[in-house]
Write a protein that holds these residues in place. Structure first.
Motif, short mmCIF file in Angstrom:
data_model
loop_
_atom_site.label_atom_id
_atom_site.label_comp_id
_atom_site.label_asym_id
_atom_site.label_seq_id
_atom_site.Cartn_x
_atom_site.Cartn_y
_atom_site.Cartn_z
N GLY A 193 0.78 -1.24 0.00
CA GLY A 193 0.00 0.00 0.00
C GLY A 193 0.81 1.28 0.00
O GLY A 193 0.28 2.35 0.31
N ALA A 194 2.10 1.22 -0.35
CA ALA A 194 2.91 2.44 -0.40
C ALA A 194 2.32 3.42 -1.41
O ALA A 194 1.86 3.03 -2.48
CB ALA A 194 4.35 2.10 -0.79
N ASP A 195 2.34 4.71 -1.06
CA ASP A 195 1.86 5.75 -1.97
C ASP A 195 2.96 6.26 -2.89
O ASP A 195 2.68 6.81 -3.95
CB ASP A 195 1.29 6.92 -1.17
N ILE A 196 4.21 6.10 -2.47
CA ILE A 196 5.34 6.54 -3.28
C ILE A 196 6.54 5.65 -2.94
O ILE A 196 6.72 5.24 -1.79
CB ILE A 196 5.66 8.03 -3.05
N LEU A 197 7.34 5.34 -3.95
CA LEU A 197 8.55 4.55 -3.76
C LEU A 197 9.75 5.47 -3.90
O LEU A 197 9.95 6.09 -4.95
CB LEU A 197 8.64 3.44 -4.83
N VAL A 198 10.53 5.58 -2.84
CA VAL A 198 11.71 6.45 -2.85
C VAL A 198 12.96 5.59 -3.00
O VAL A 198 13.23 4.72 -2.16
CB VAL A 198 11.78 7.31 -1.57
N LEU A 199 13.70 5.82 -4.07
CA LEU A 199 14.91 5.04 -4.35
C LEU A 199 16.09 5.71 -3.65
O LEU A 199 16.38 6.88 -3.89
CB LEU A 199 15.14 4.98 -5.86
N CYS A 200 16.76 4.95 -2.79
CA CYS A 200 17.80 5.53 -1.93
C CYS A 200 19.20 5.11 -2.39
O CYS A 200 19.47 3.92 -2.57
CB CYS A 200 17.61 5.10 -0.48
N ASP A 201 20.07 6.10 -2.55
CA ASP A 201 21.49 5.83 -2.76
C ASP A 201 22.16 5.99 -1.39
O ASP A 201 22.85 6.98 -1.12
CB ASP A 201 22.08 6.79 -3.79
N THR A 202 21.95 5.01 -0.54
CA THR A 202 22.29 5.12 0.88
C THR A 202 23.79 5.27 1.11
O THR A 202 24.21 6.00 2.01
CB THR A 202 21.76 3.88 1.63
N ASN A 203 24.60 4.59 0.32
CA ASN A 203 26.05 4.70 0.48
C ASN A 203 26.65 5.83 -0.34
O ASN A 203 27.85 6.10 -0.25
CB ASN A 203 26.74 3.38 0.11
N GLY A 204 25.83 6.47 -1.17
CA GLY A 204 26.27 7.65 -1.90
C GLY A 204 27.32 7.40 -2.97
O GLY A 204 28.03 8.33 -3.36
N GLY A 205 27.41 6.18 -3.47
CA GLY A 205 28.47 5.87 -4.42
C GLY A 205 28.04 5.69 -5.85
O GLY A 205 28.85 5.32 -6.71
N THR A 206 26.77 5.94 -6.14
CA THR A 206 26.26 5.69 -7.49
C THR A 206 26.55 6.86 -8.41
O THR A 206 26.27 8.02 -8.07
CB THR A 206 24.74 5.42 -7.45
N LEU A 207 27.10 6.57 -9.59
CA LEU A 207 27.38 7.61 -10.58
C LEU A 207 26.08 8.06 -11.25
O LEU A 207 25.11 7.30 -11.33
CB LEU A 207 28.36 7.09 -11.63
N THR A 208 26.09 9.27 -11.75
CA THR A 208 24.87 9.84 -12.34
C THR A 208 24.40 9.01 -13.54
O THR A 208 23.19 8.80 -13.72
CB THR A 208 25.13 11.30 -12.76
N SER A 209 25.33 8.52 -14.34
CA SER A 209 24.94 7.69 -15.49
C SER A 209 24.24 6.42 -15.03
O SER A 209 23.30 5.94 -15.68
CB SER A 209 26.18 7.34 -16.32
N GLU A 210 24.67 5.87 -13.90
CA GLU A 210 24.03 4.67 -13.35
C GLU A 210 22.64 5.00 -12.82
O GLU A 210 21.70 4.21 -12.97
CB GLU A 210 24.89 4.08 -12.23
N VAL A 211 22.51 6.17 -12.18
CA VAL A 211 21.20 6.59 -11.67
C VAL A 211 20.19 6.67 -12.82
O VAL A 211 19.05 6.20 -12.70
CB VAL A 211 21.32 7.96 -10.96
N VAL A 212 20.62 7.25 -13.93
CA VAL A 212 19.73 7.37 -15.10
C VAL A 212 19.28 5.99 -15.58
O VAL A 212 18.08 5.74 -15.79
CB VAL A 212 20.45 8.12 -16.24
#
Length: 520
Positions: free
Chosen positions: A162-181
């Motif tokens: 029943g989640a209203d929104i899914l928030v994708l977390c880069d918790t360790n902060g190591g993801t490159l922008t190209s990977e995020v895309v």
């Protein structure tokens, strides 16, 4: 905004309960849509925040409580974390769950199947009891790179719950922008109509870039903190993200007039946390629009667009060469309006107030977090300041008898109220407390309502510059009575003198407001 939770995980970033309340109010004035209050299941201060914040009108800003999925060995209704979330009585709840098989096996110590059950059952339990339910998919980007199929299964489990929104977390902060895309596009293929959010950390110095590109791809919620404060290298900096979205990309995150308060909010948070502002911070830093001589300065004088990507006034900042007098006036007029004062740009009194503020700031004063001192200063410039008492003299003796005994400070004070002079003394927990008690003791017979006034918080900052132990200090005092809270400031080489200035402003503000209330 997650400053009250993520922000306080940063080293040396400490907020009291009342700091958290004041920041929530400030963010509501700014127009932030959600303020996350903390984790009620983790500590008493956060529980107290949710109890206290109900007494304040935050307008359209929604308060969110934060927590985790329920314990792997309990049912949701028997889980204390779940119950604390509900006791917070917020319209919004955010819970996080594990996305990564590594985290599931090594940290949560359970099976992949059980983790999916935890996500679904936690959300399903909360769903009927809350207006809005946000799911933070912890470590999602790392999890996707580790096992794409399982990471997507965790999102499906959240949707099923029943989640209203899914928030994708880069918790360790190591993801490159190209990977995020790449990863966001893959998620959107599986959840084409479902609203998504992003929660980025800054360990690769990409939190702002990753948040901005996520919005370009259709993400509808960005989580971050004021000034980017947070654990390790920090979180996505809302002071950069908001103007990027609003001024560069055309998203109206805030009413345009509110955006002009962004620098004020940035400095306010730094001041309450007793931290020195980052002068090189984009948009809101003191040097963000500074031009140090030479060709650049000359070009900016001719046309600011030569070396400025936006007008500094749009975010409440100013350029250095020259300091924009008109911008300064605008800031004073805007702030005065908050105090119920209507100033006009061409009034000589406005110029007087502006000059006074700039002179005090040059001496080390800072009025973010000390709005009561600023209001008294502006009223004095308008001829509306009333002297309720006058100091004749004070003396403080801090006596220590024996190595193992604490010092005993005693303050003796002489003040004049009208034609009356009072001479009294008090002992306190420290010299400032003794002085505060002695002053109130002297004034109570004339102003009985000072009895309800309390000094809630006291912060000291050693100001930069030469001098060592002889350096200037800035004292910030927060006070309250039965009606409201206010902050005052003092600056001096002597910590007692700086404290005295802040105390005088605080008591004067209290007496002035009581008088105004009586007239009303």
């Amino acid at each position: 905004d997650t400053t009250r939770r993520d922000g306080t995980q940063a080293e040396e970033f400490i907020l009291s309960l009342w700091d958290k309340i004041r920041i929530a109010q400030k963010l509501a004035q700014l127009g932030v849509h959600y303020v996350e209050g903390g984790w009620p299941g983790a500590n008493e201060k956060d529980r107290d925040f949710f109890t206290e914040i109900r007494n304040y009108d935050l307008g359209l800003t929604r308060v969110a409580a934060f927590g985790s999925t329920h314990h792997k060995d309990r049912l949701p209704d028997a889980d204390s974390n779940m119950q604390e979330l509900l006791l917070a009585r917020t319209p919004v709840i955010t819970i996080f769950g594990k996305s990564s098989l590594f985290q599931v096996k090594e940290v949560l110590k359970t099976t992949p199947e059980r983790n999916l059950e935890l996500i679904t059952s936690s959300l399903a339990y909360l769903k009927p009891k809350v207006e809005e339910l946000i799911y933070d998919a912890e470590h999602f980007f790392d999890a996707f790179k580790e096992d794409r199929d399982y990471a997507l299964k965790t999102l499906k489990a959240a949707v099923a719950g029943g989640a209203d929104i899914l928030v994708l977390c880069d918790t360790n902060g190591g993801t490159l922008t190209s990977e995020v895309v790449e990863i966001i596009k893959a998620v959107q293929e599986h959840f084409p109509e479902f609203p998504l959010g992003i929660h980025a950390h800054n360990d690769s110095e990409l939190a702002v870039a990753n948040s901005v590109v996520a919005v370009e791809l259709g993400i509808v919620q960005v989580q971050g903190t004021i000034n980017g404060v947070g654990e390790r290298c920090g979180n996505a900096n809302l002071c950069s993200i908001i103007p990027n979205l609003q001024l560069k990309m055309g998203f109206e995150c805030l009413p345009p007039a509110n955006l002009k308060r962004l620098r004020e909010v940035s400095l306010f948070v730094y001041e309450l946390a007793n931290m020195r502002p980052n002068r090189y911070q984009p948009y809101v830093g003191k040097s963000a629009f500074a031009h140090k001589g030479g060709m650049h300065a000359d070009a900016v004088k001719k046309n600011p667009r030569a070396y400025e990507h936006v007008d500094p006034e749009t975010v409440g900042n100013t350029r250095y060469i020259p300091v924009s007098e008109q911008s300064g006036k605008s800031s004073i007029i805007l702030k005065a309006r908050d105090f119920g004062l209507e100033l006009h740009p061409n009034e000589p009194k406005v110029r007087l107030a502006l000059d006074k503020v700039k002179d005090l700031e040059a001496q080390g004063y800072q009025f973010e977090g000390a709005e009561a001192s600023l209001e008294m200063l502006l009223r004095a410039a308008l001829g509306q300041y009333k002297e309720y008492f006058r100091l004749v003299s004070f003396r403080i003796i801090d006596q220590k008898v024996g190595e193992d005994e604490p010092p005993v400070p005693e303050a003796t004070i002489r003040v004049r109220v009208g034609f009356h002079e009072v001479h009294t003394a008090a002992i306190g927990n420290g010299p400032v407390n003794a002085l505060d008690k002695a002053l109130k003791k002297a004034l109570l017979r004339f102003y009985p309502r000072l009895e309800e006034m309390r000094l809630e918080d006291y912060k000291v900052r050693v100001l930069p510059g030469p001098g060592g132990t002889g350096a200037k200090v800035r004292v910030l005092i927060e006070s309250r009575d039965a009606h409201n809270r206010w902050g005052t400031v003092g600056v001096a080489h002597d910590i007692i003198e700086a404290s005295w200035q802040a105390l005088v402003d605080s008591i004067t503000y209290k007496l002035f407001k009581d008088e105004q209330r009586g007239k009303g």
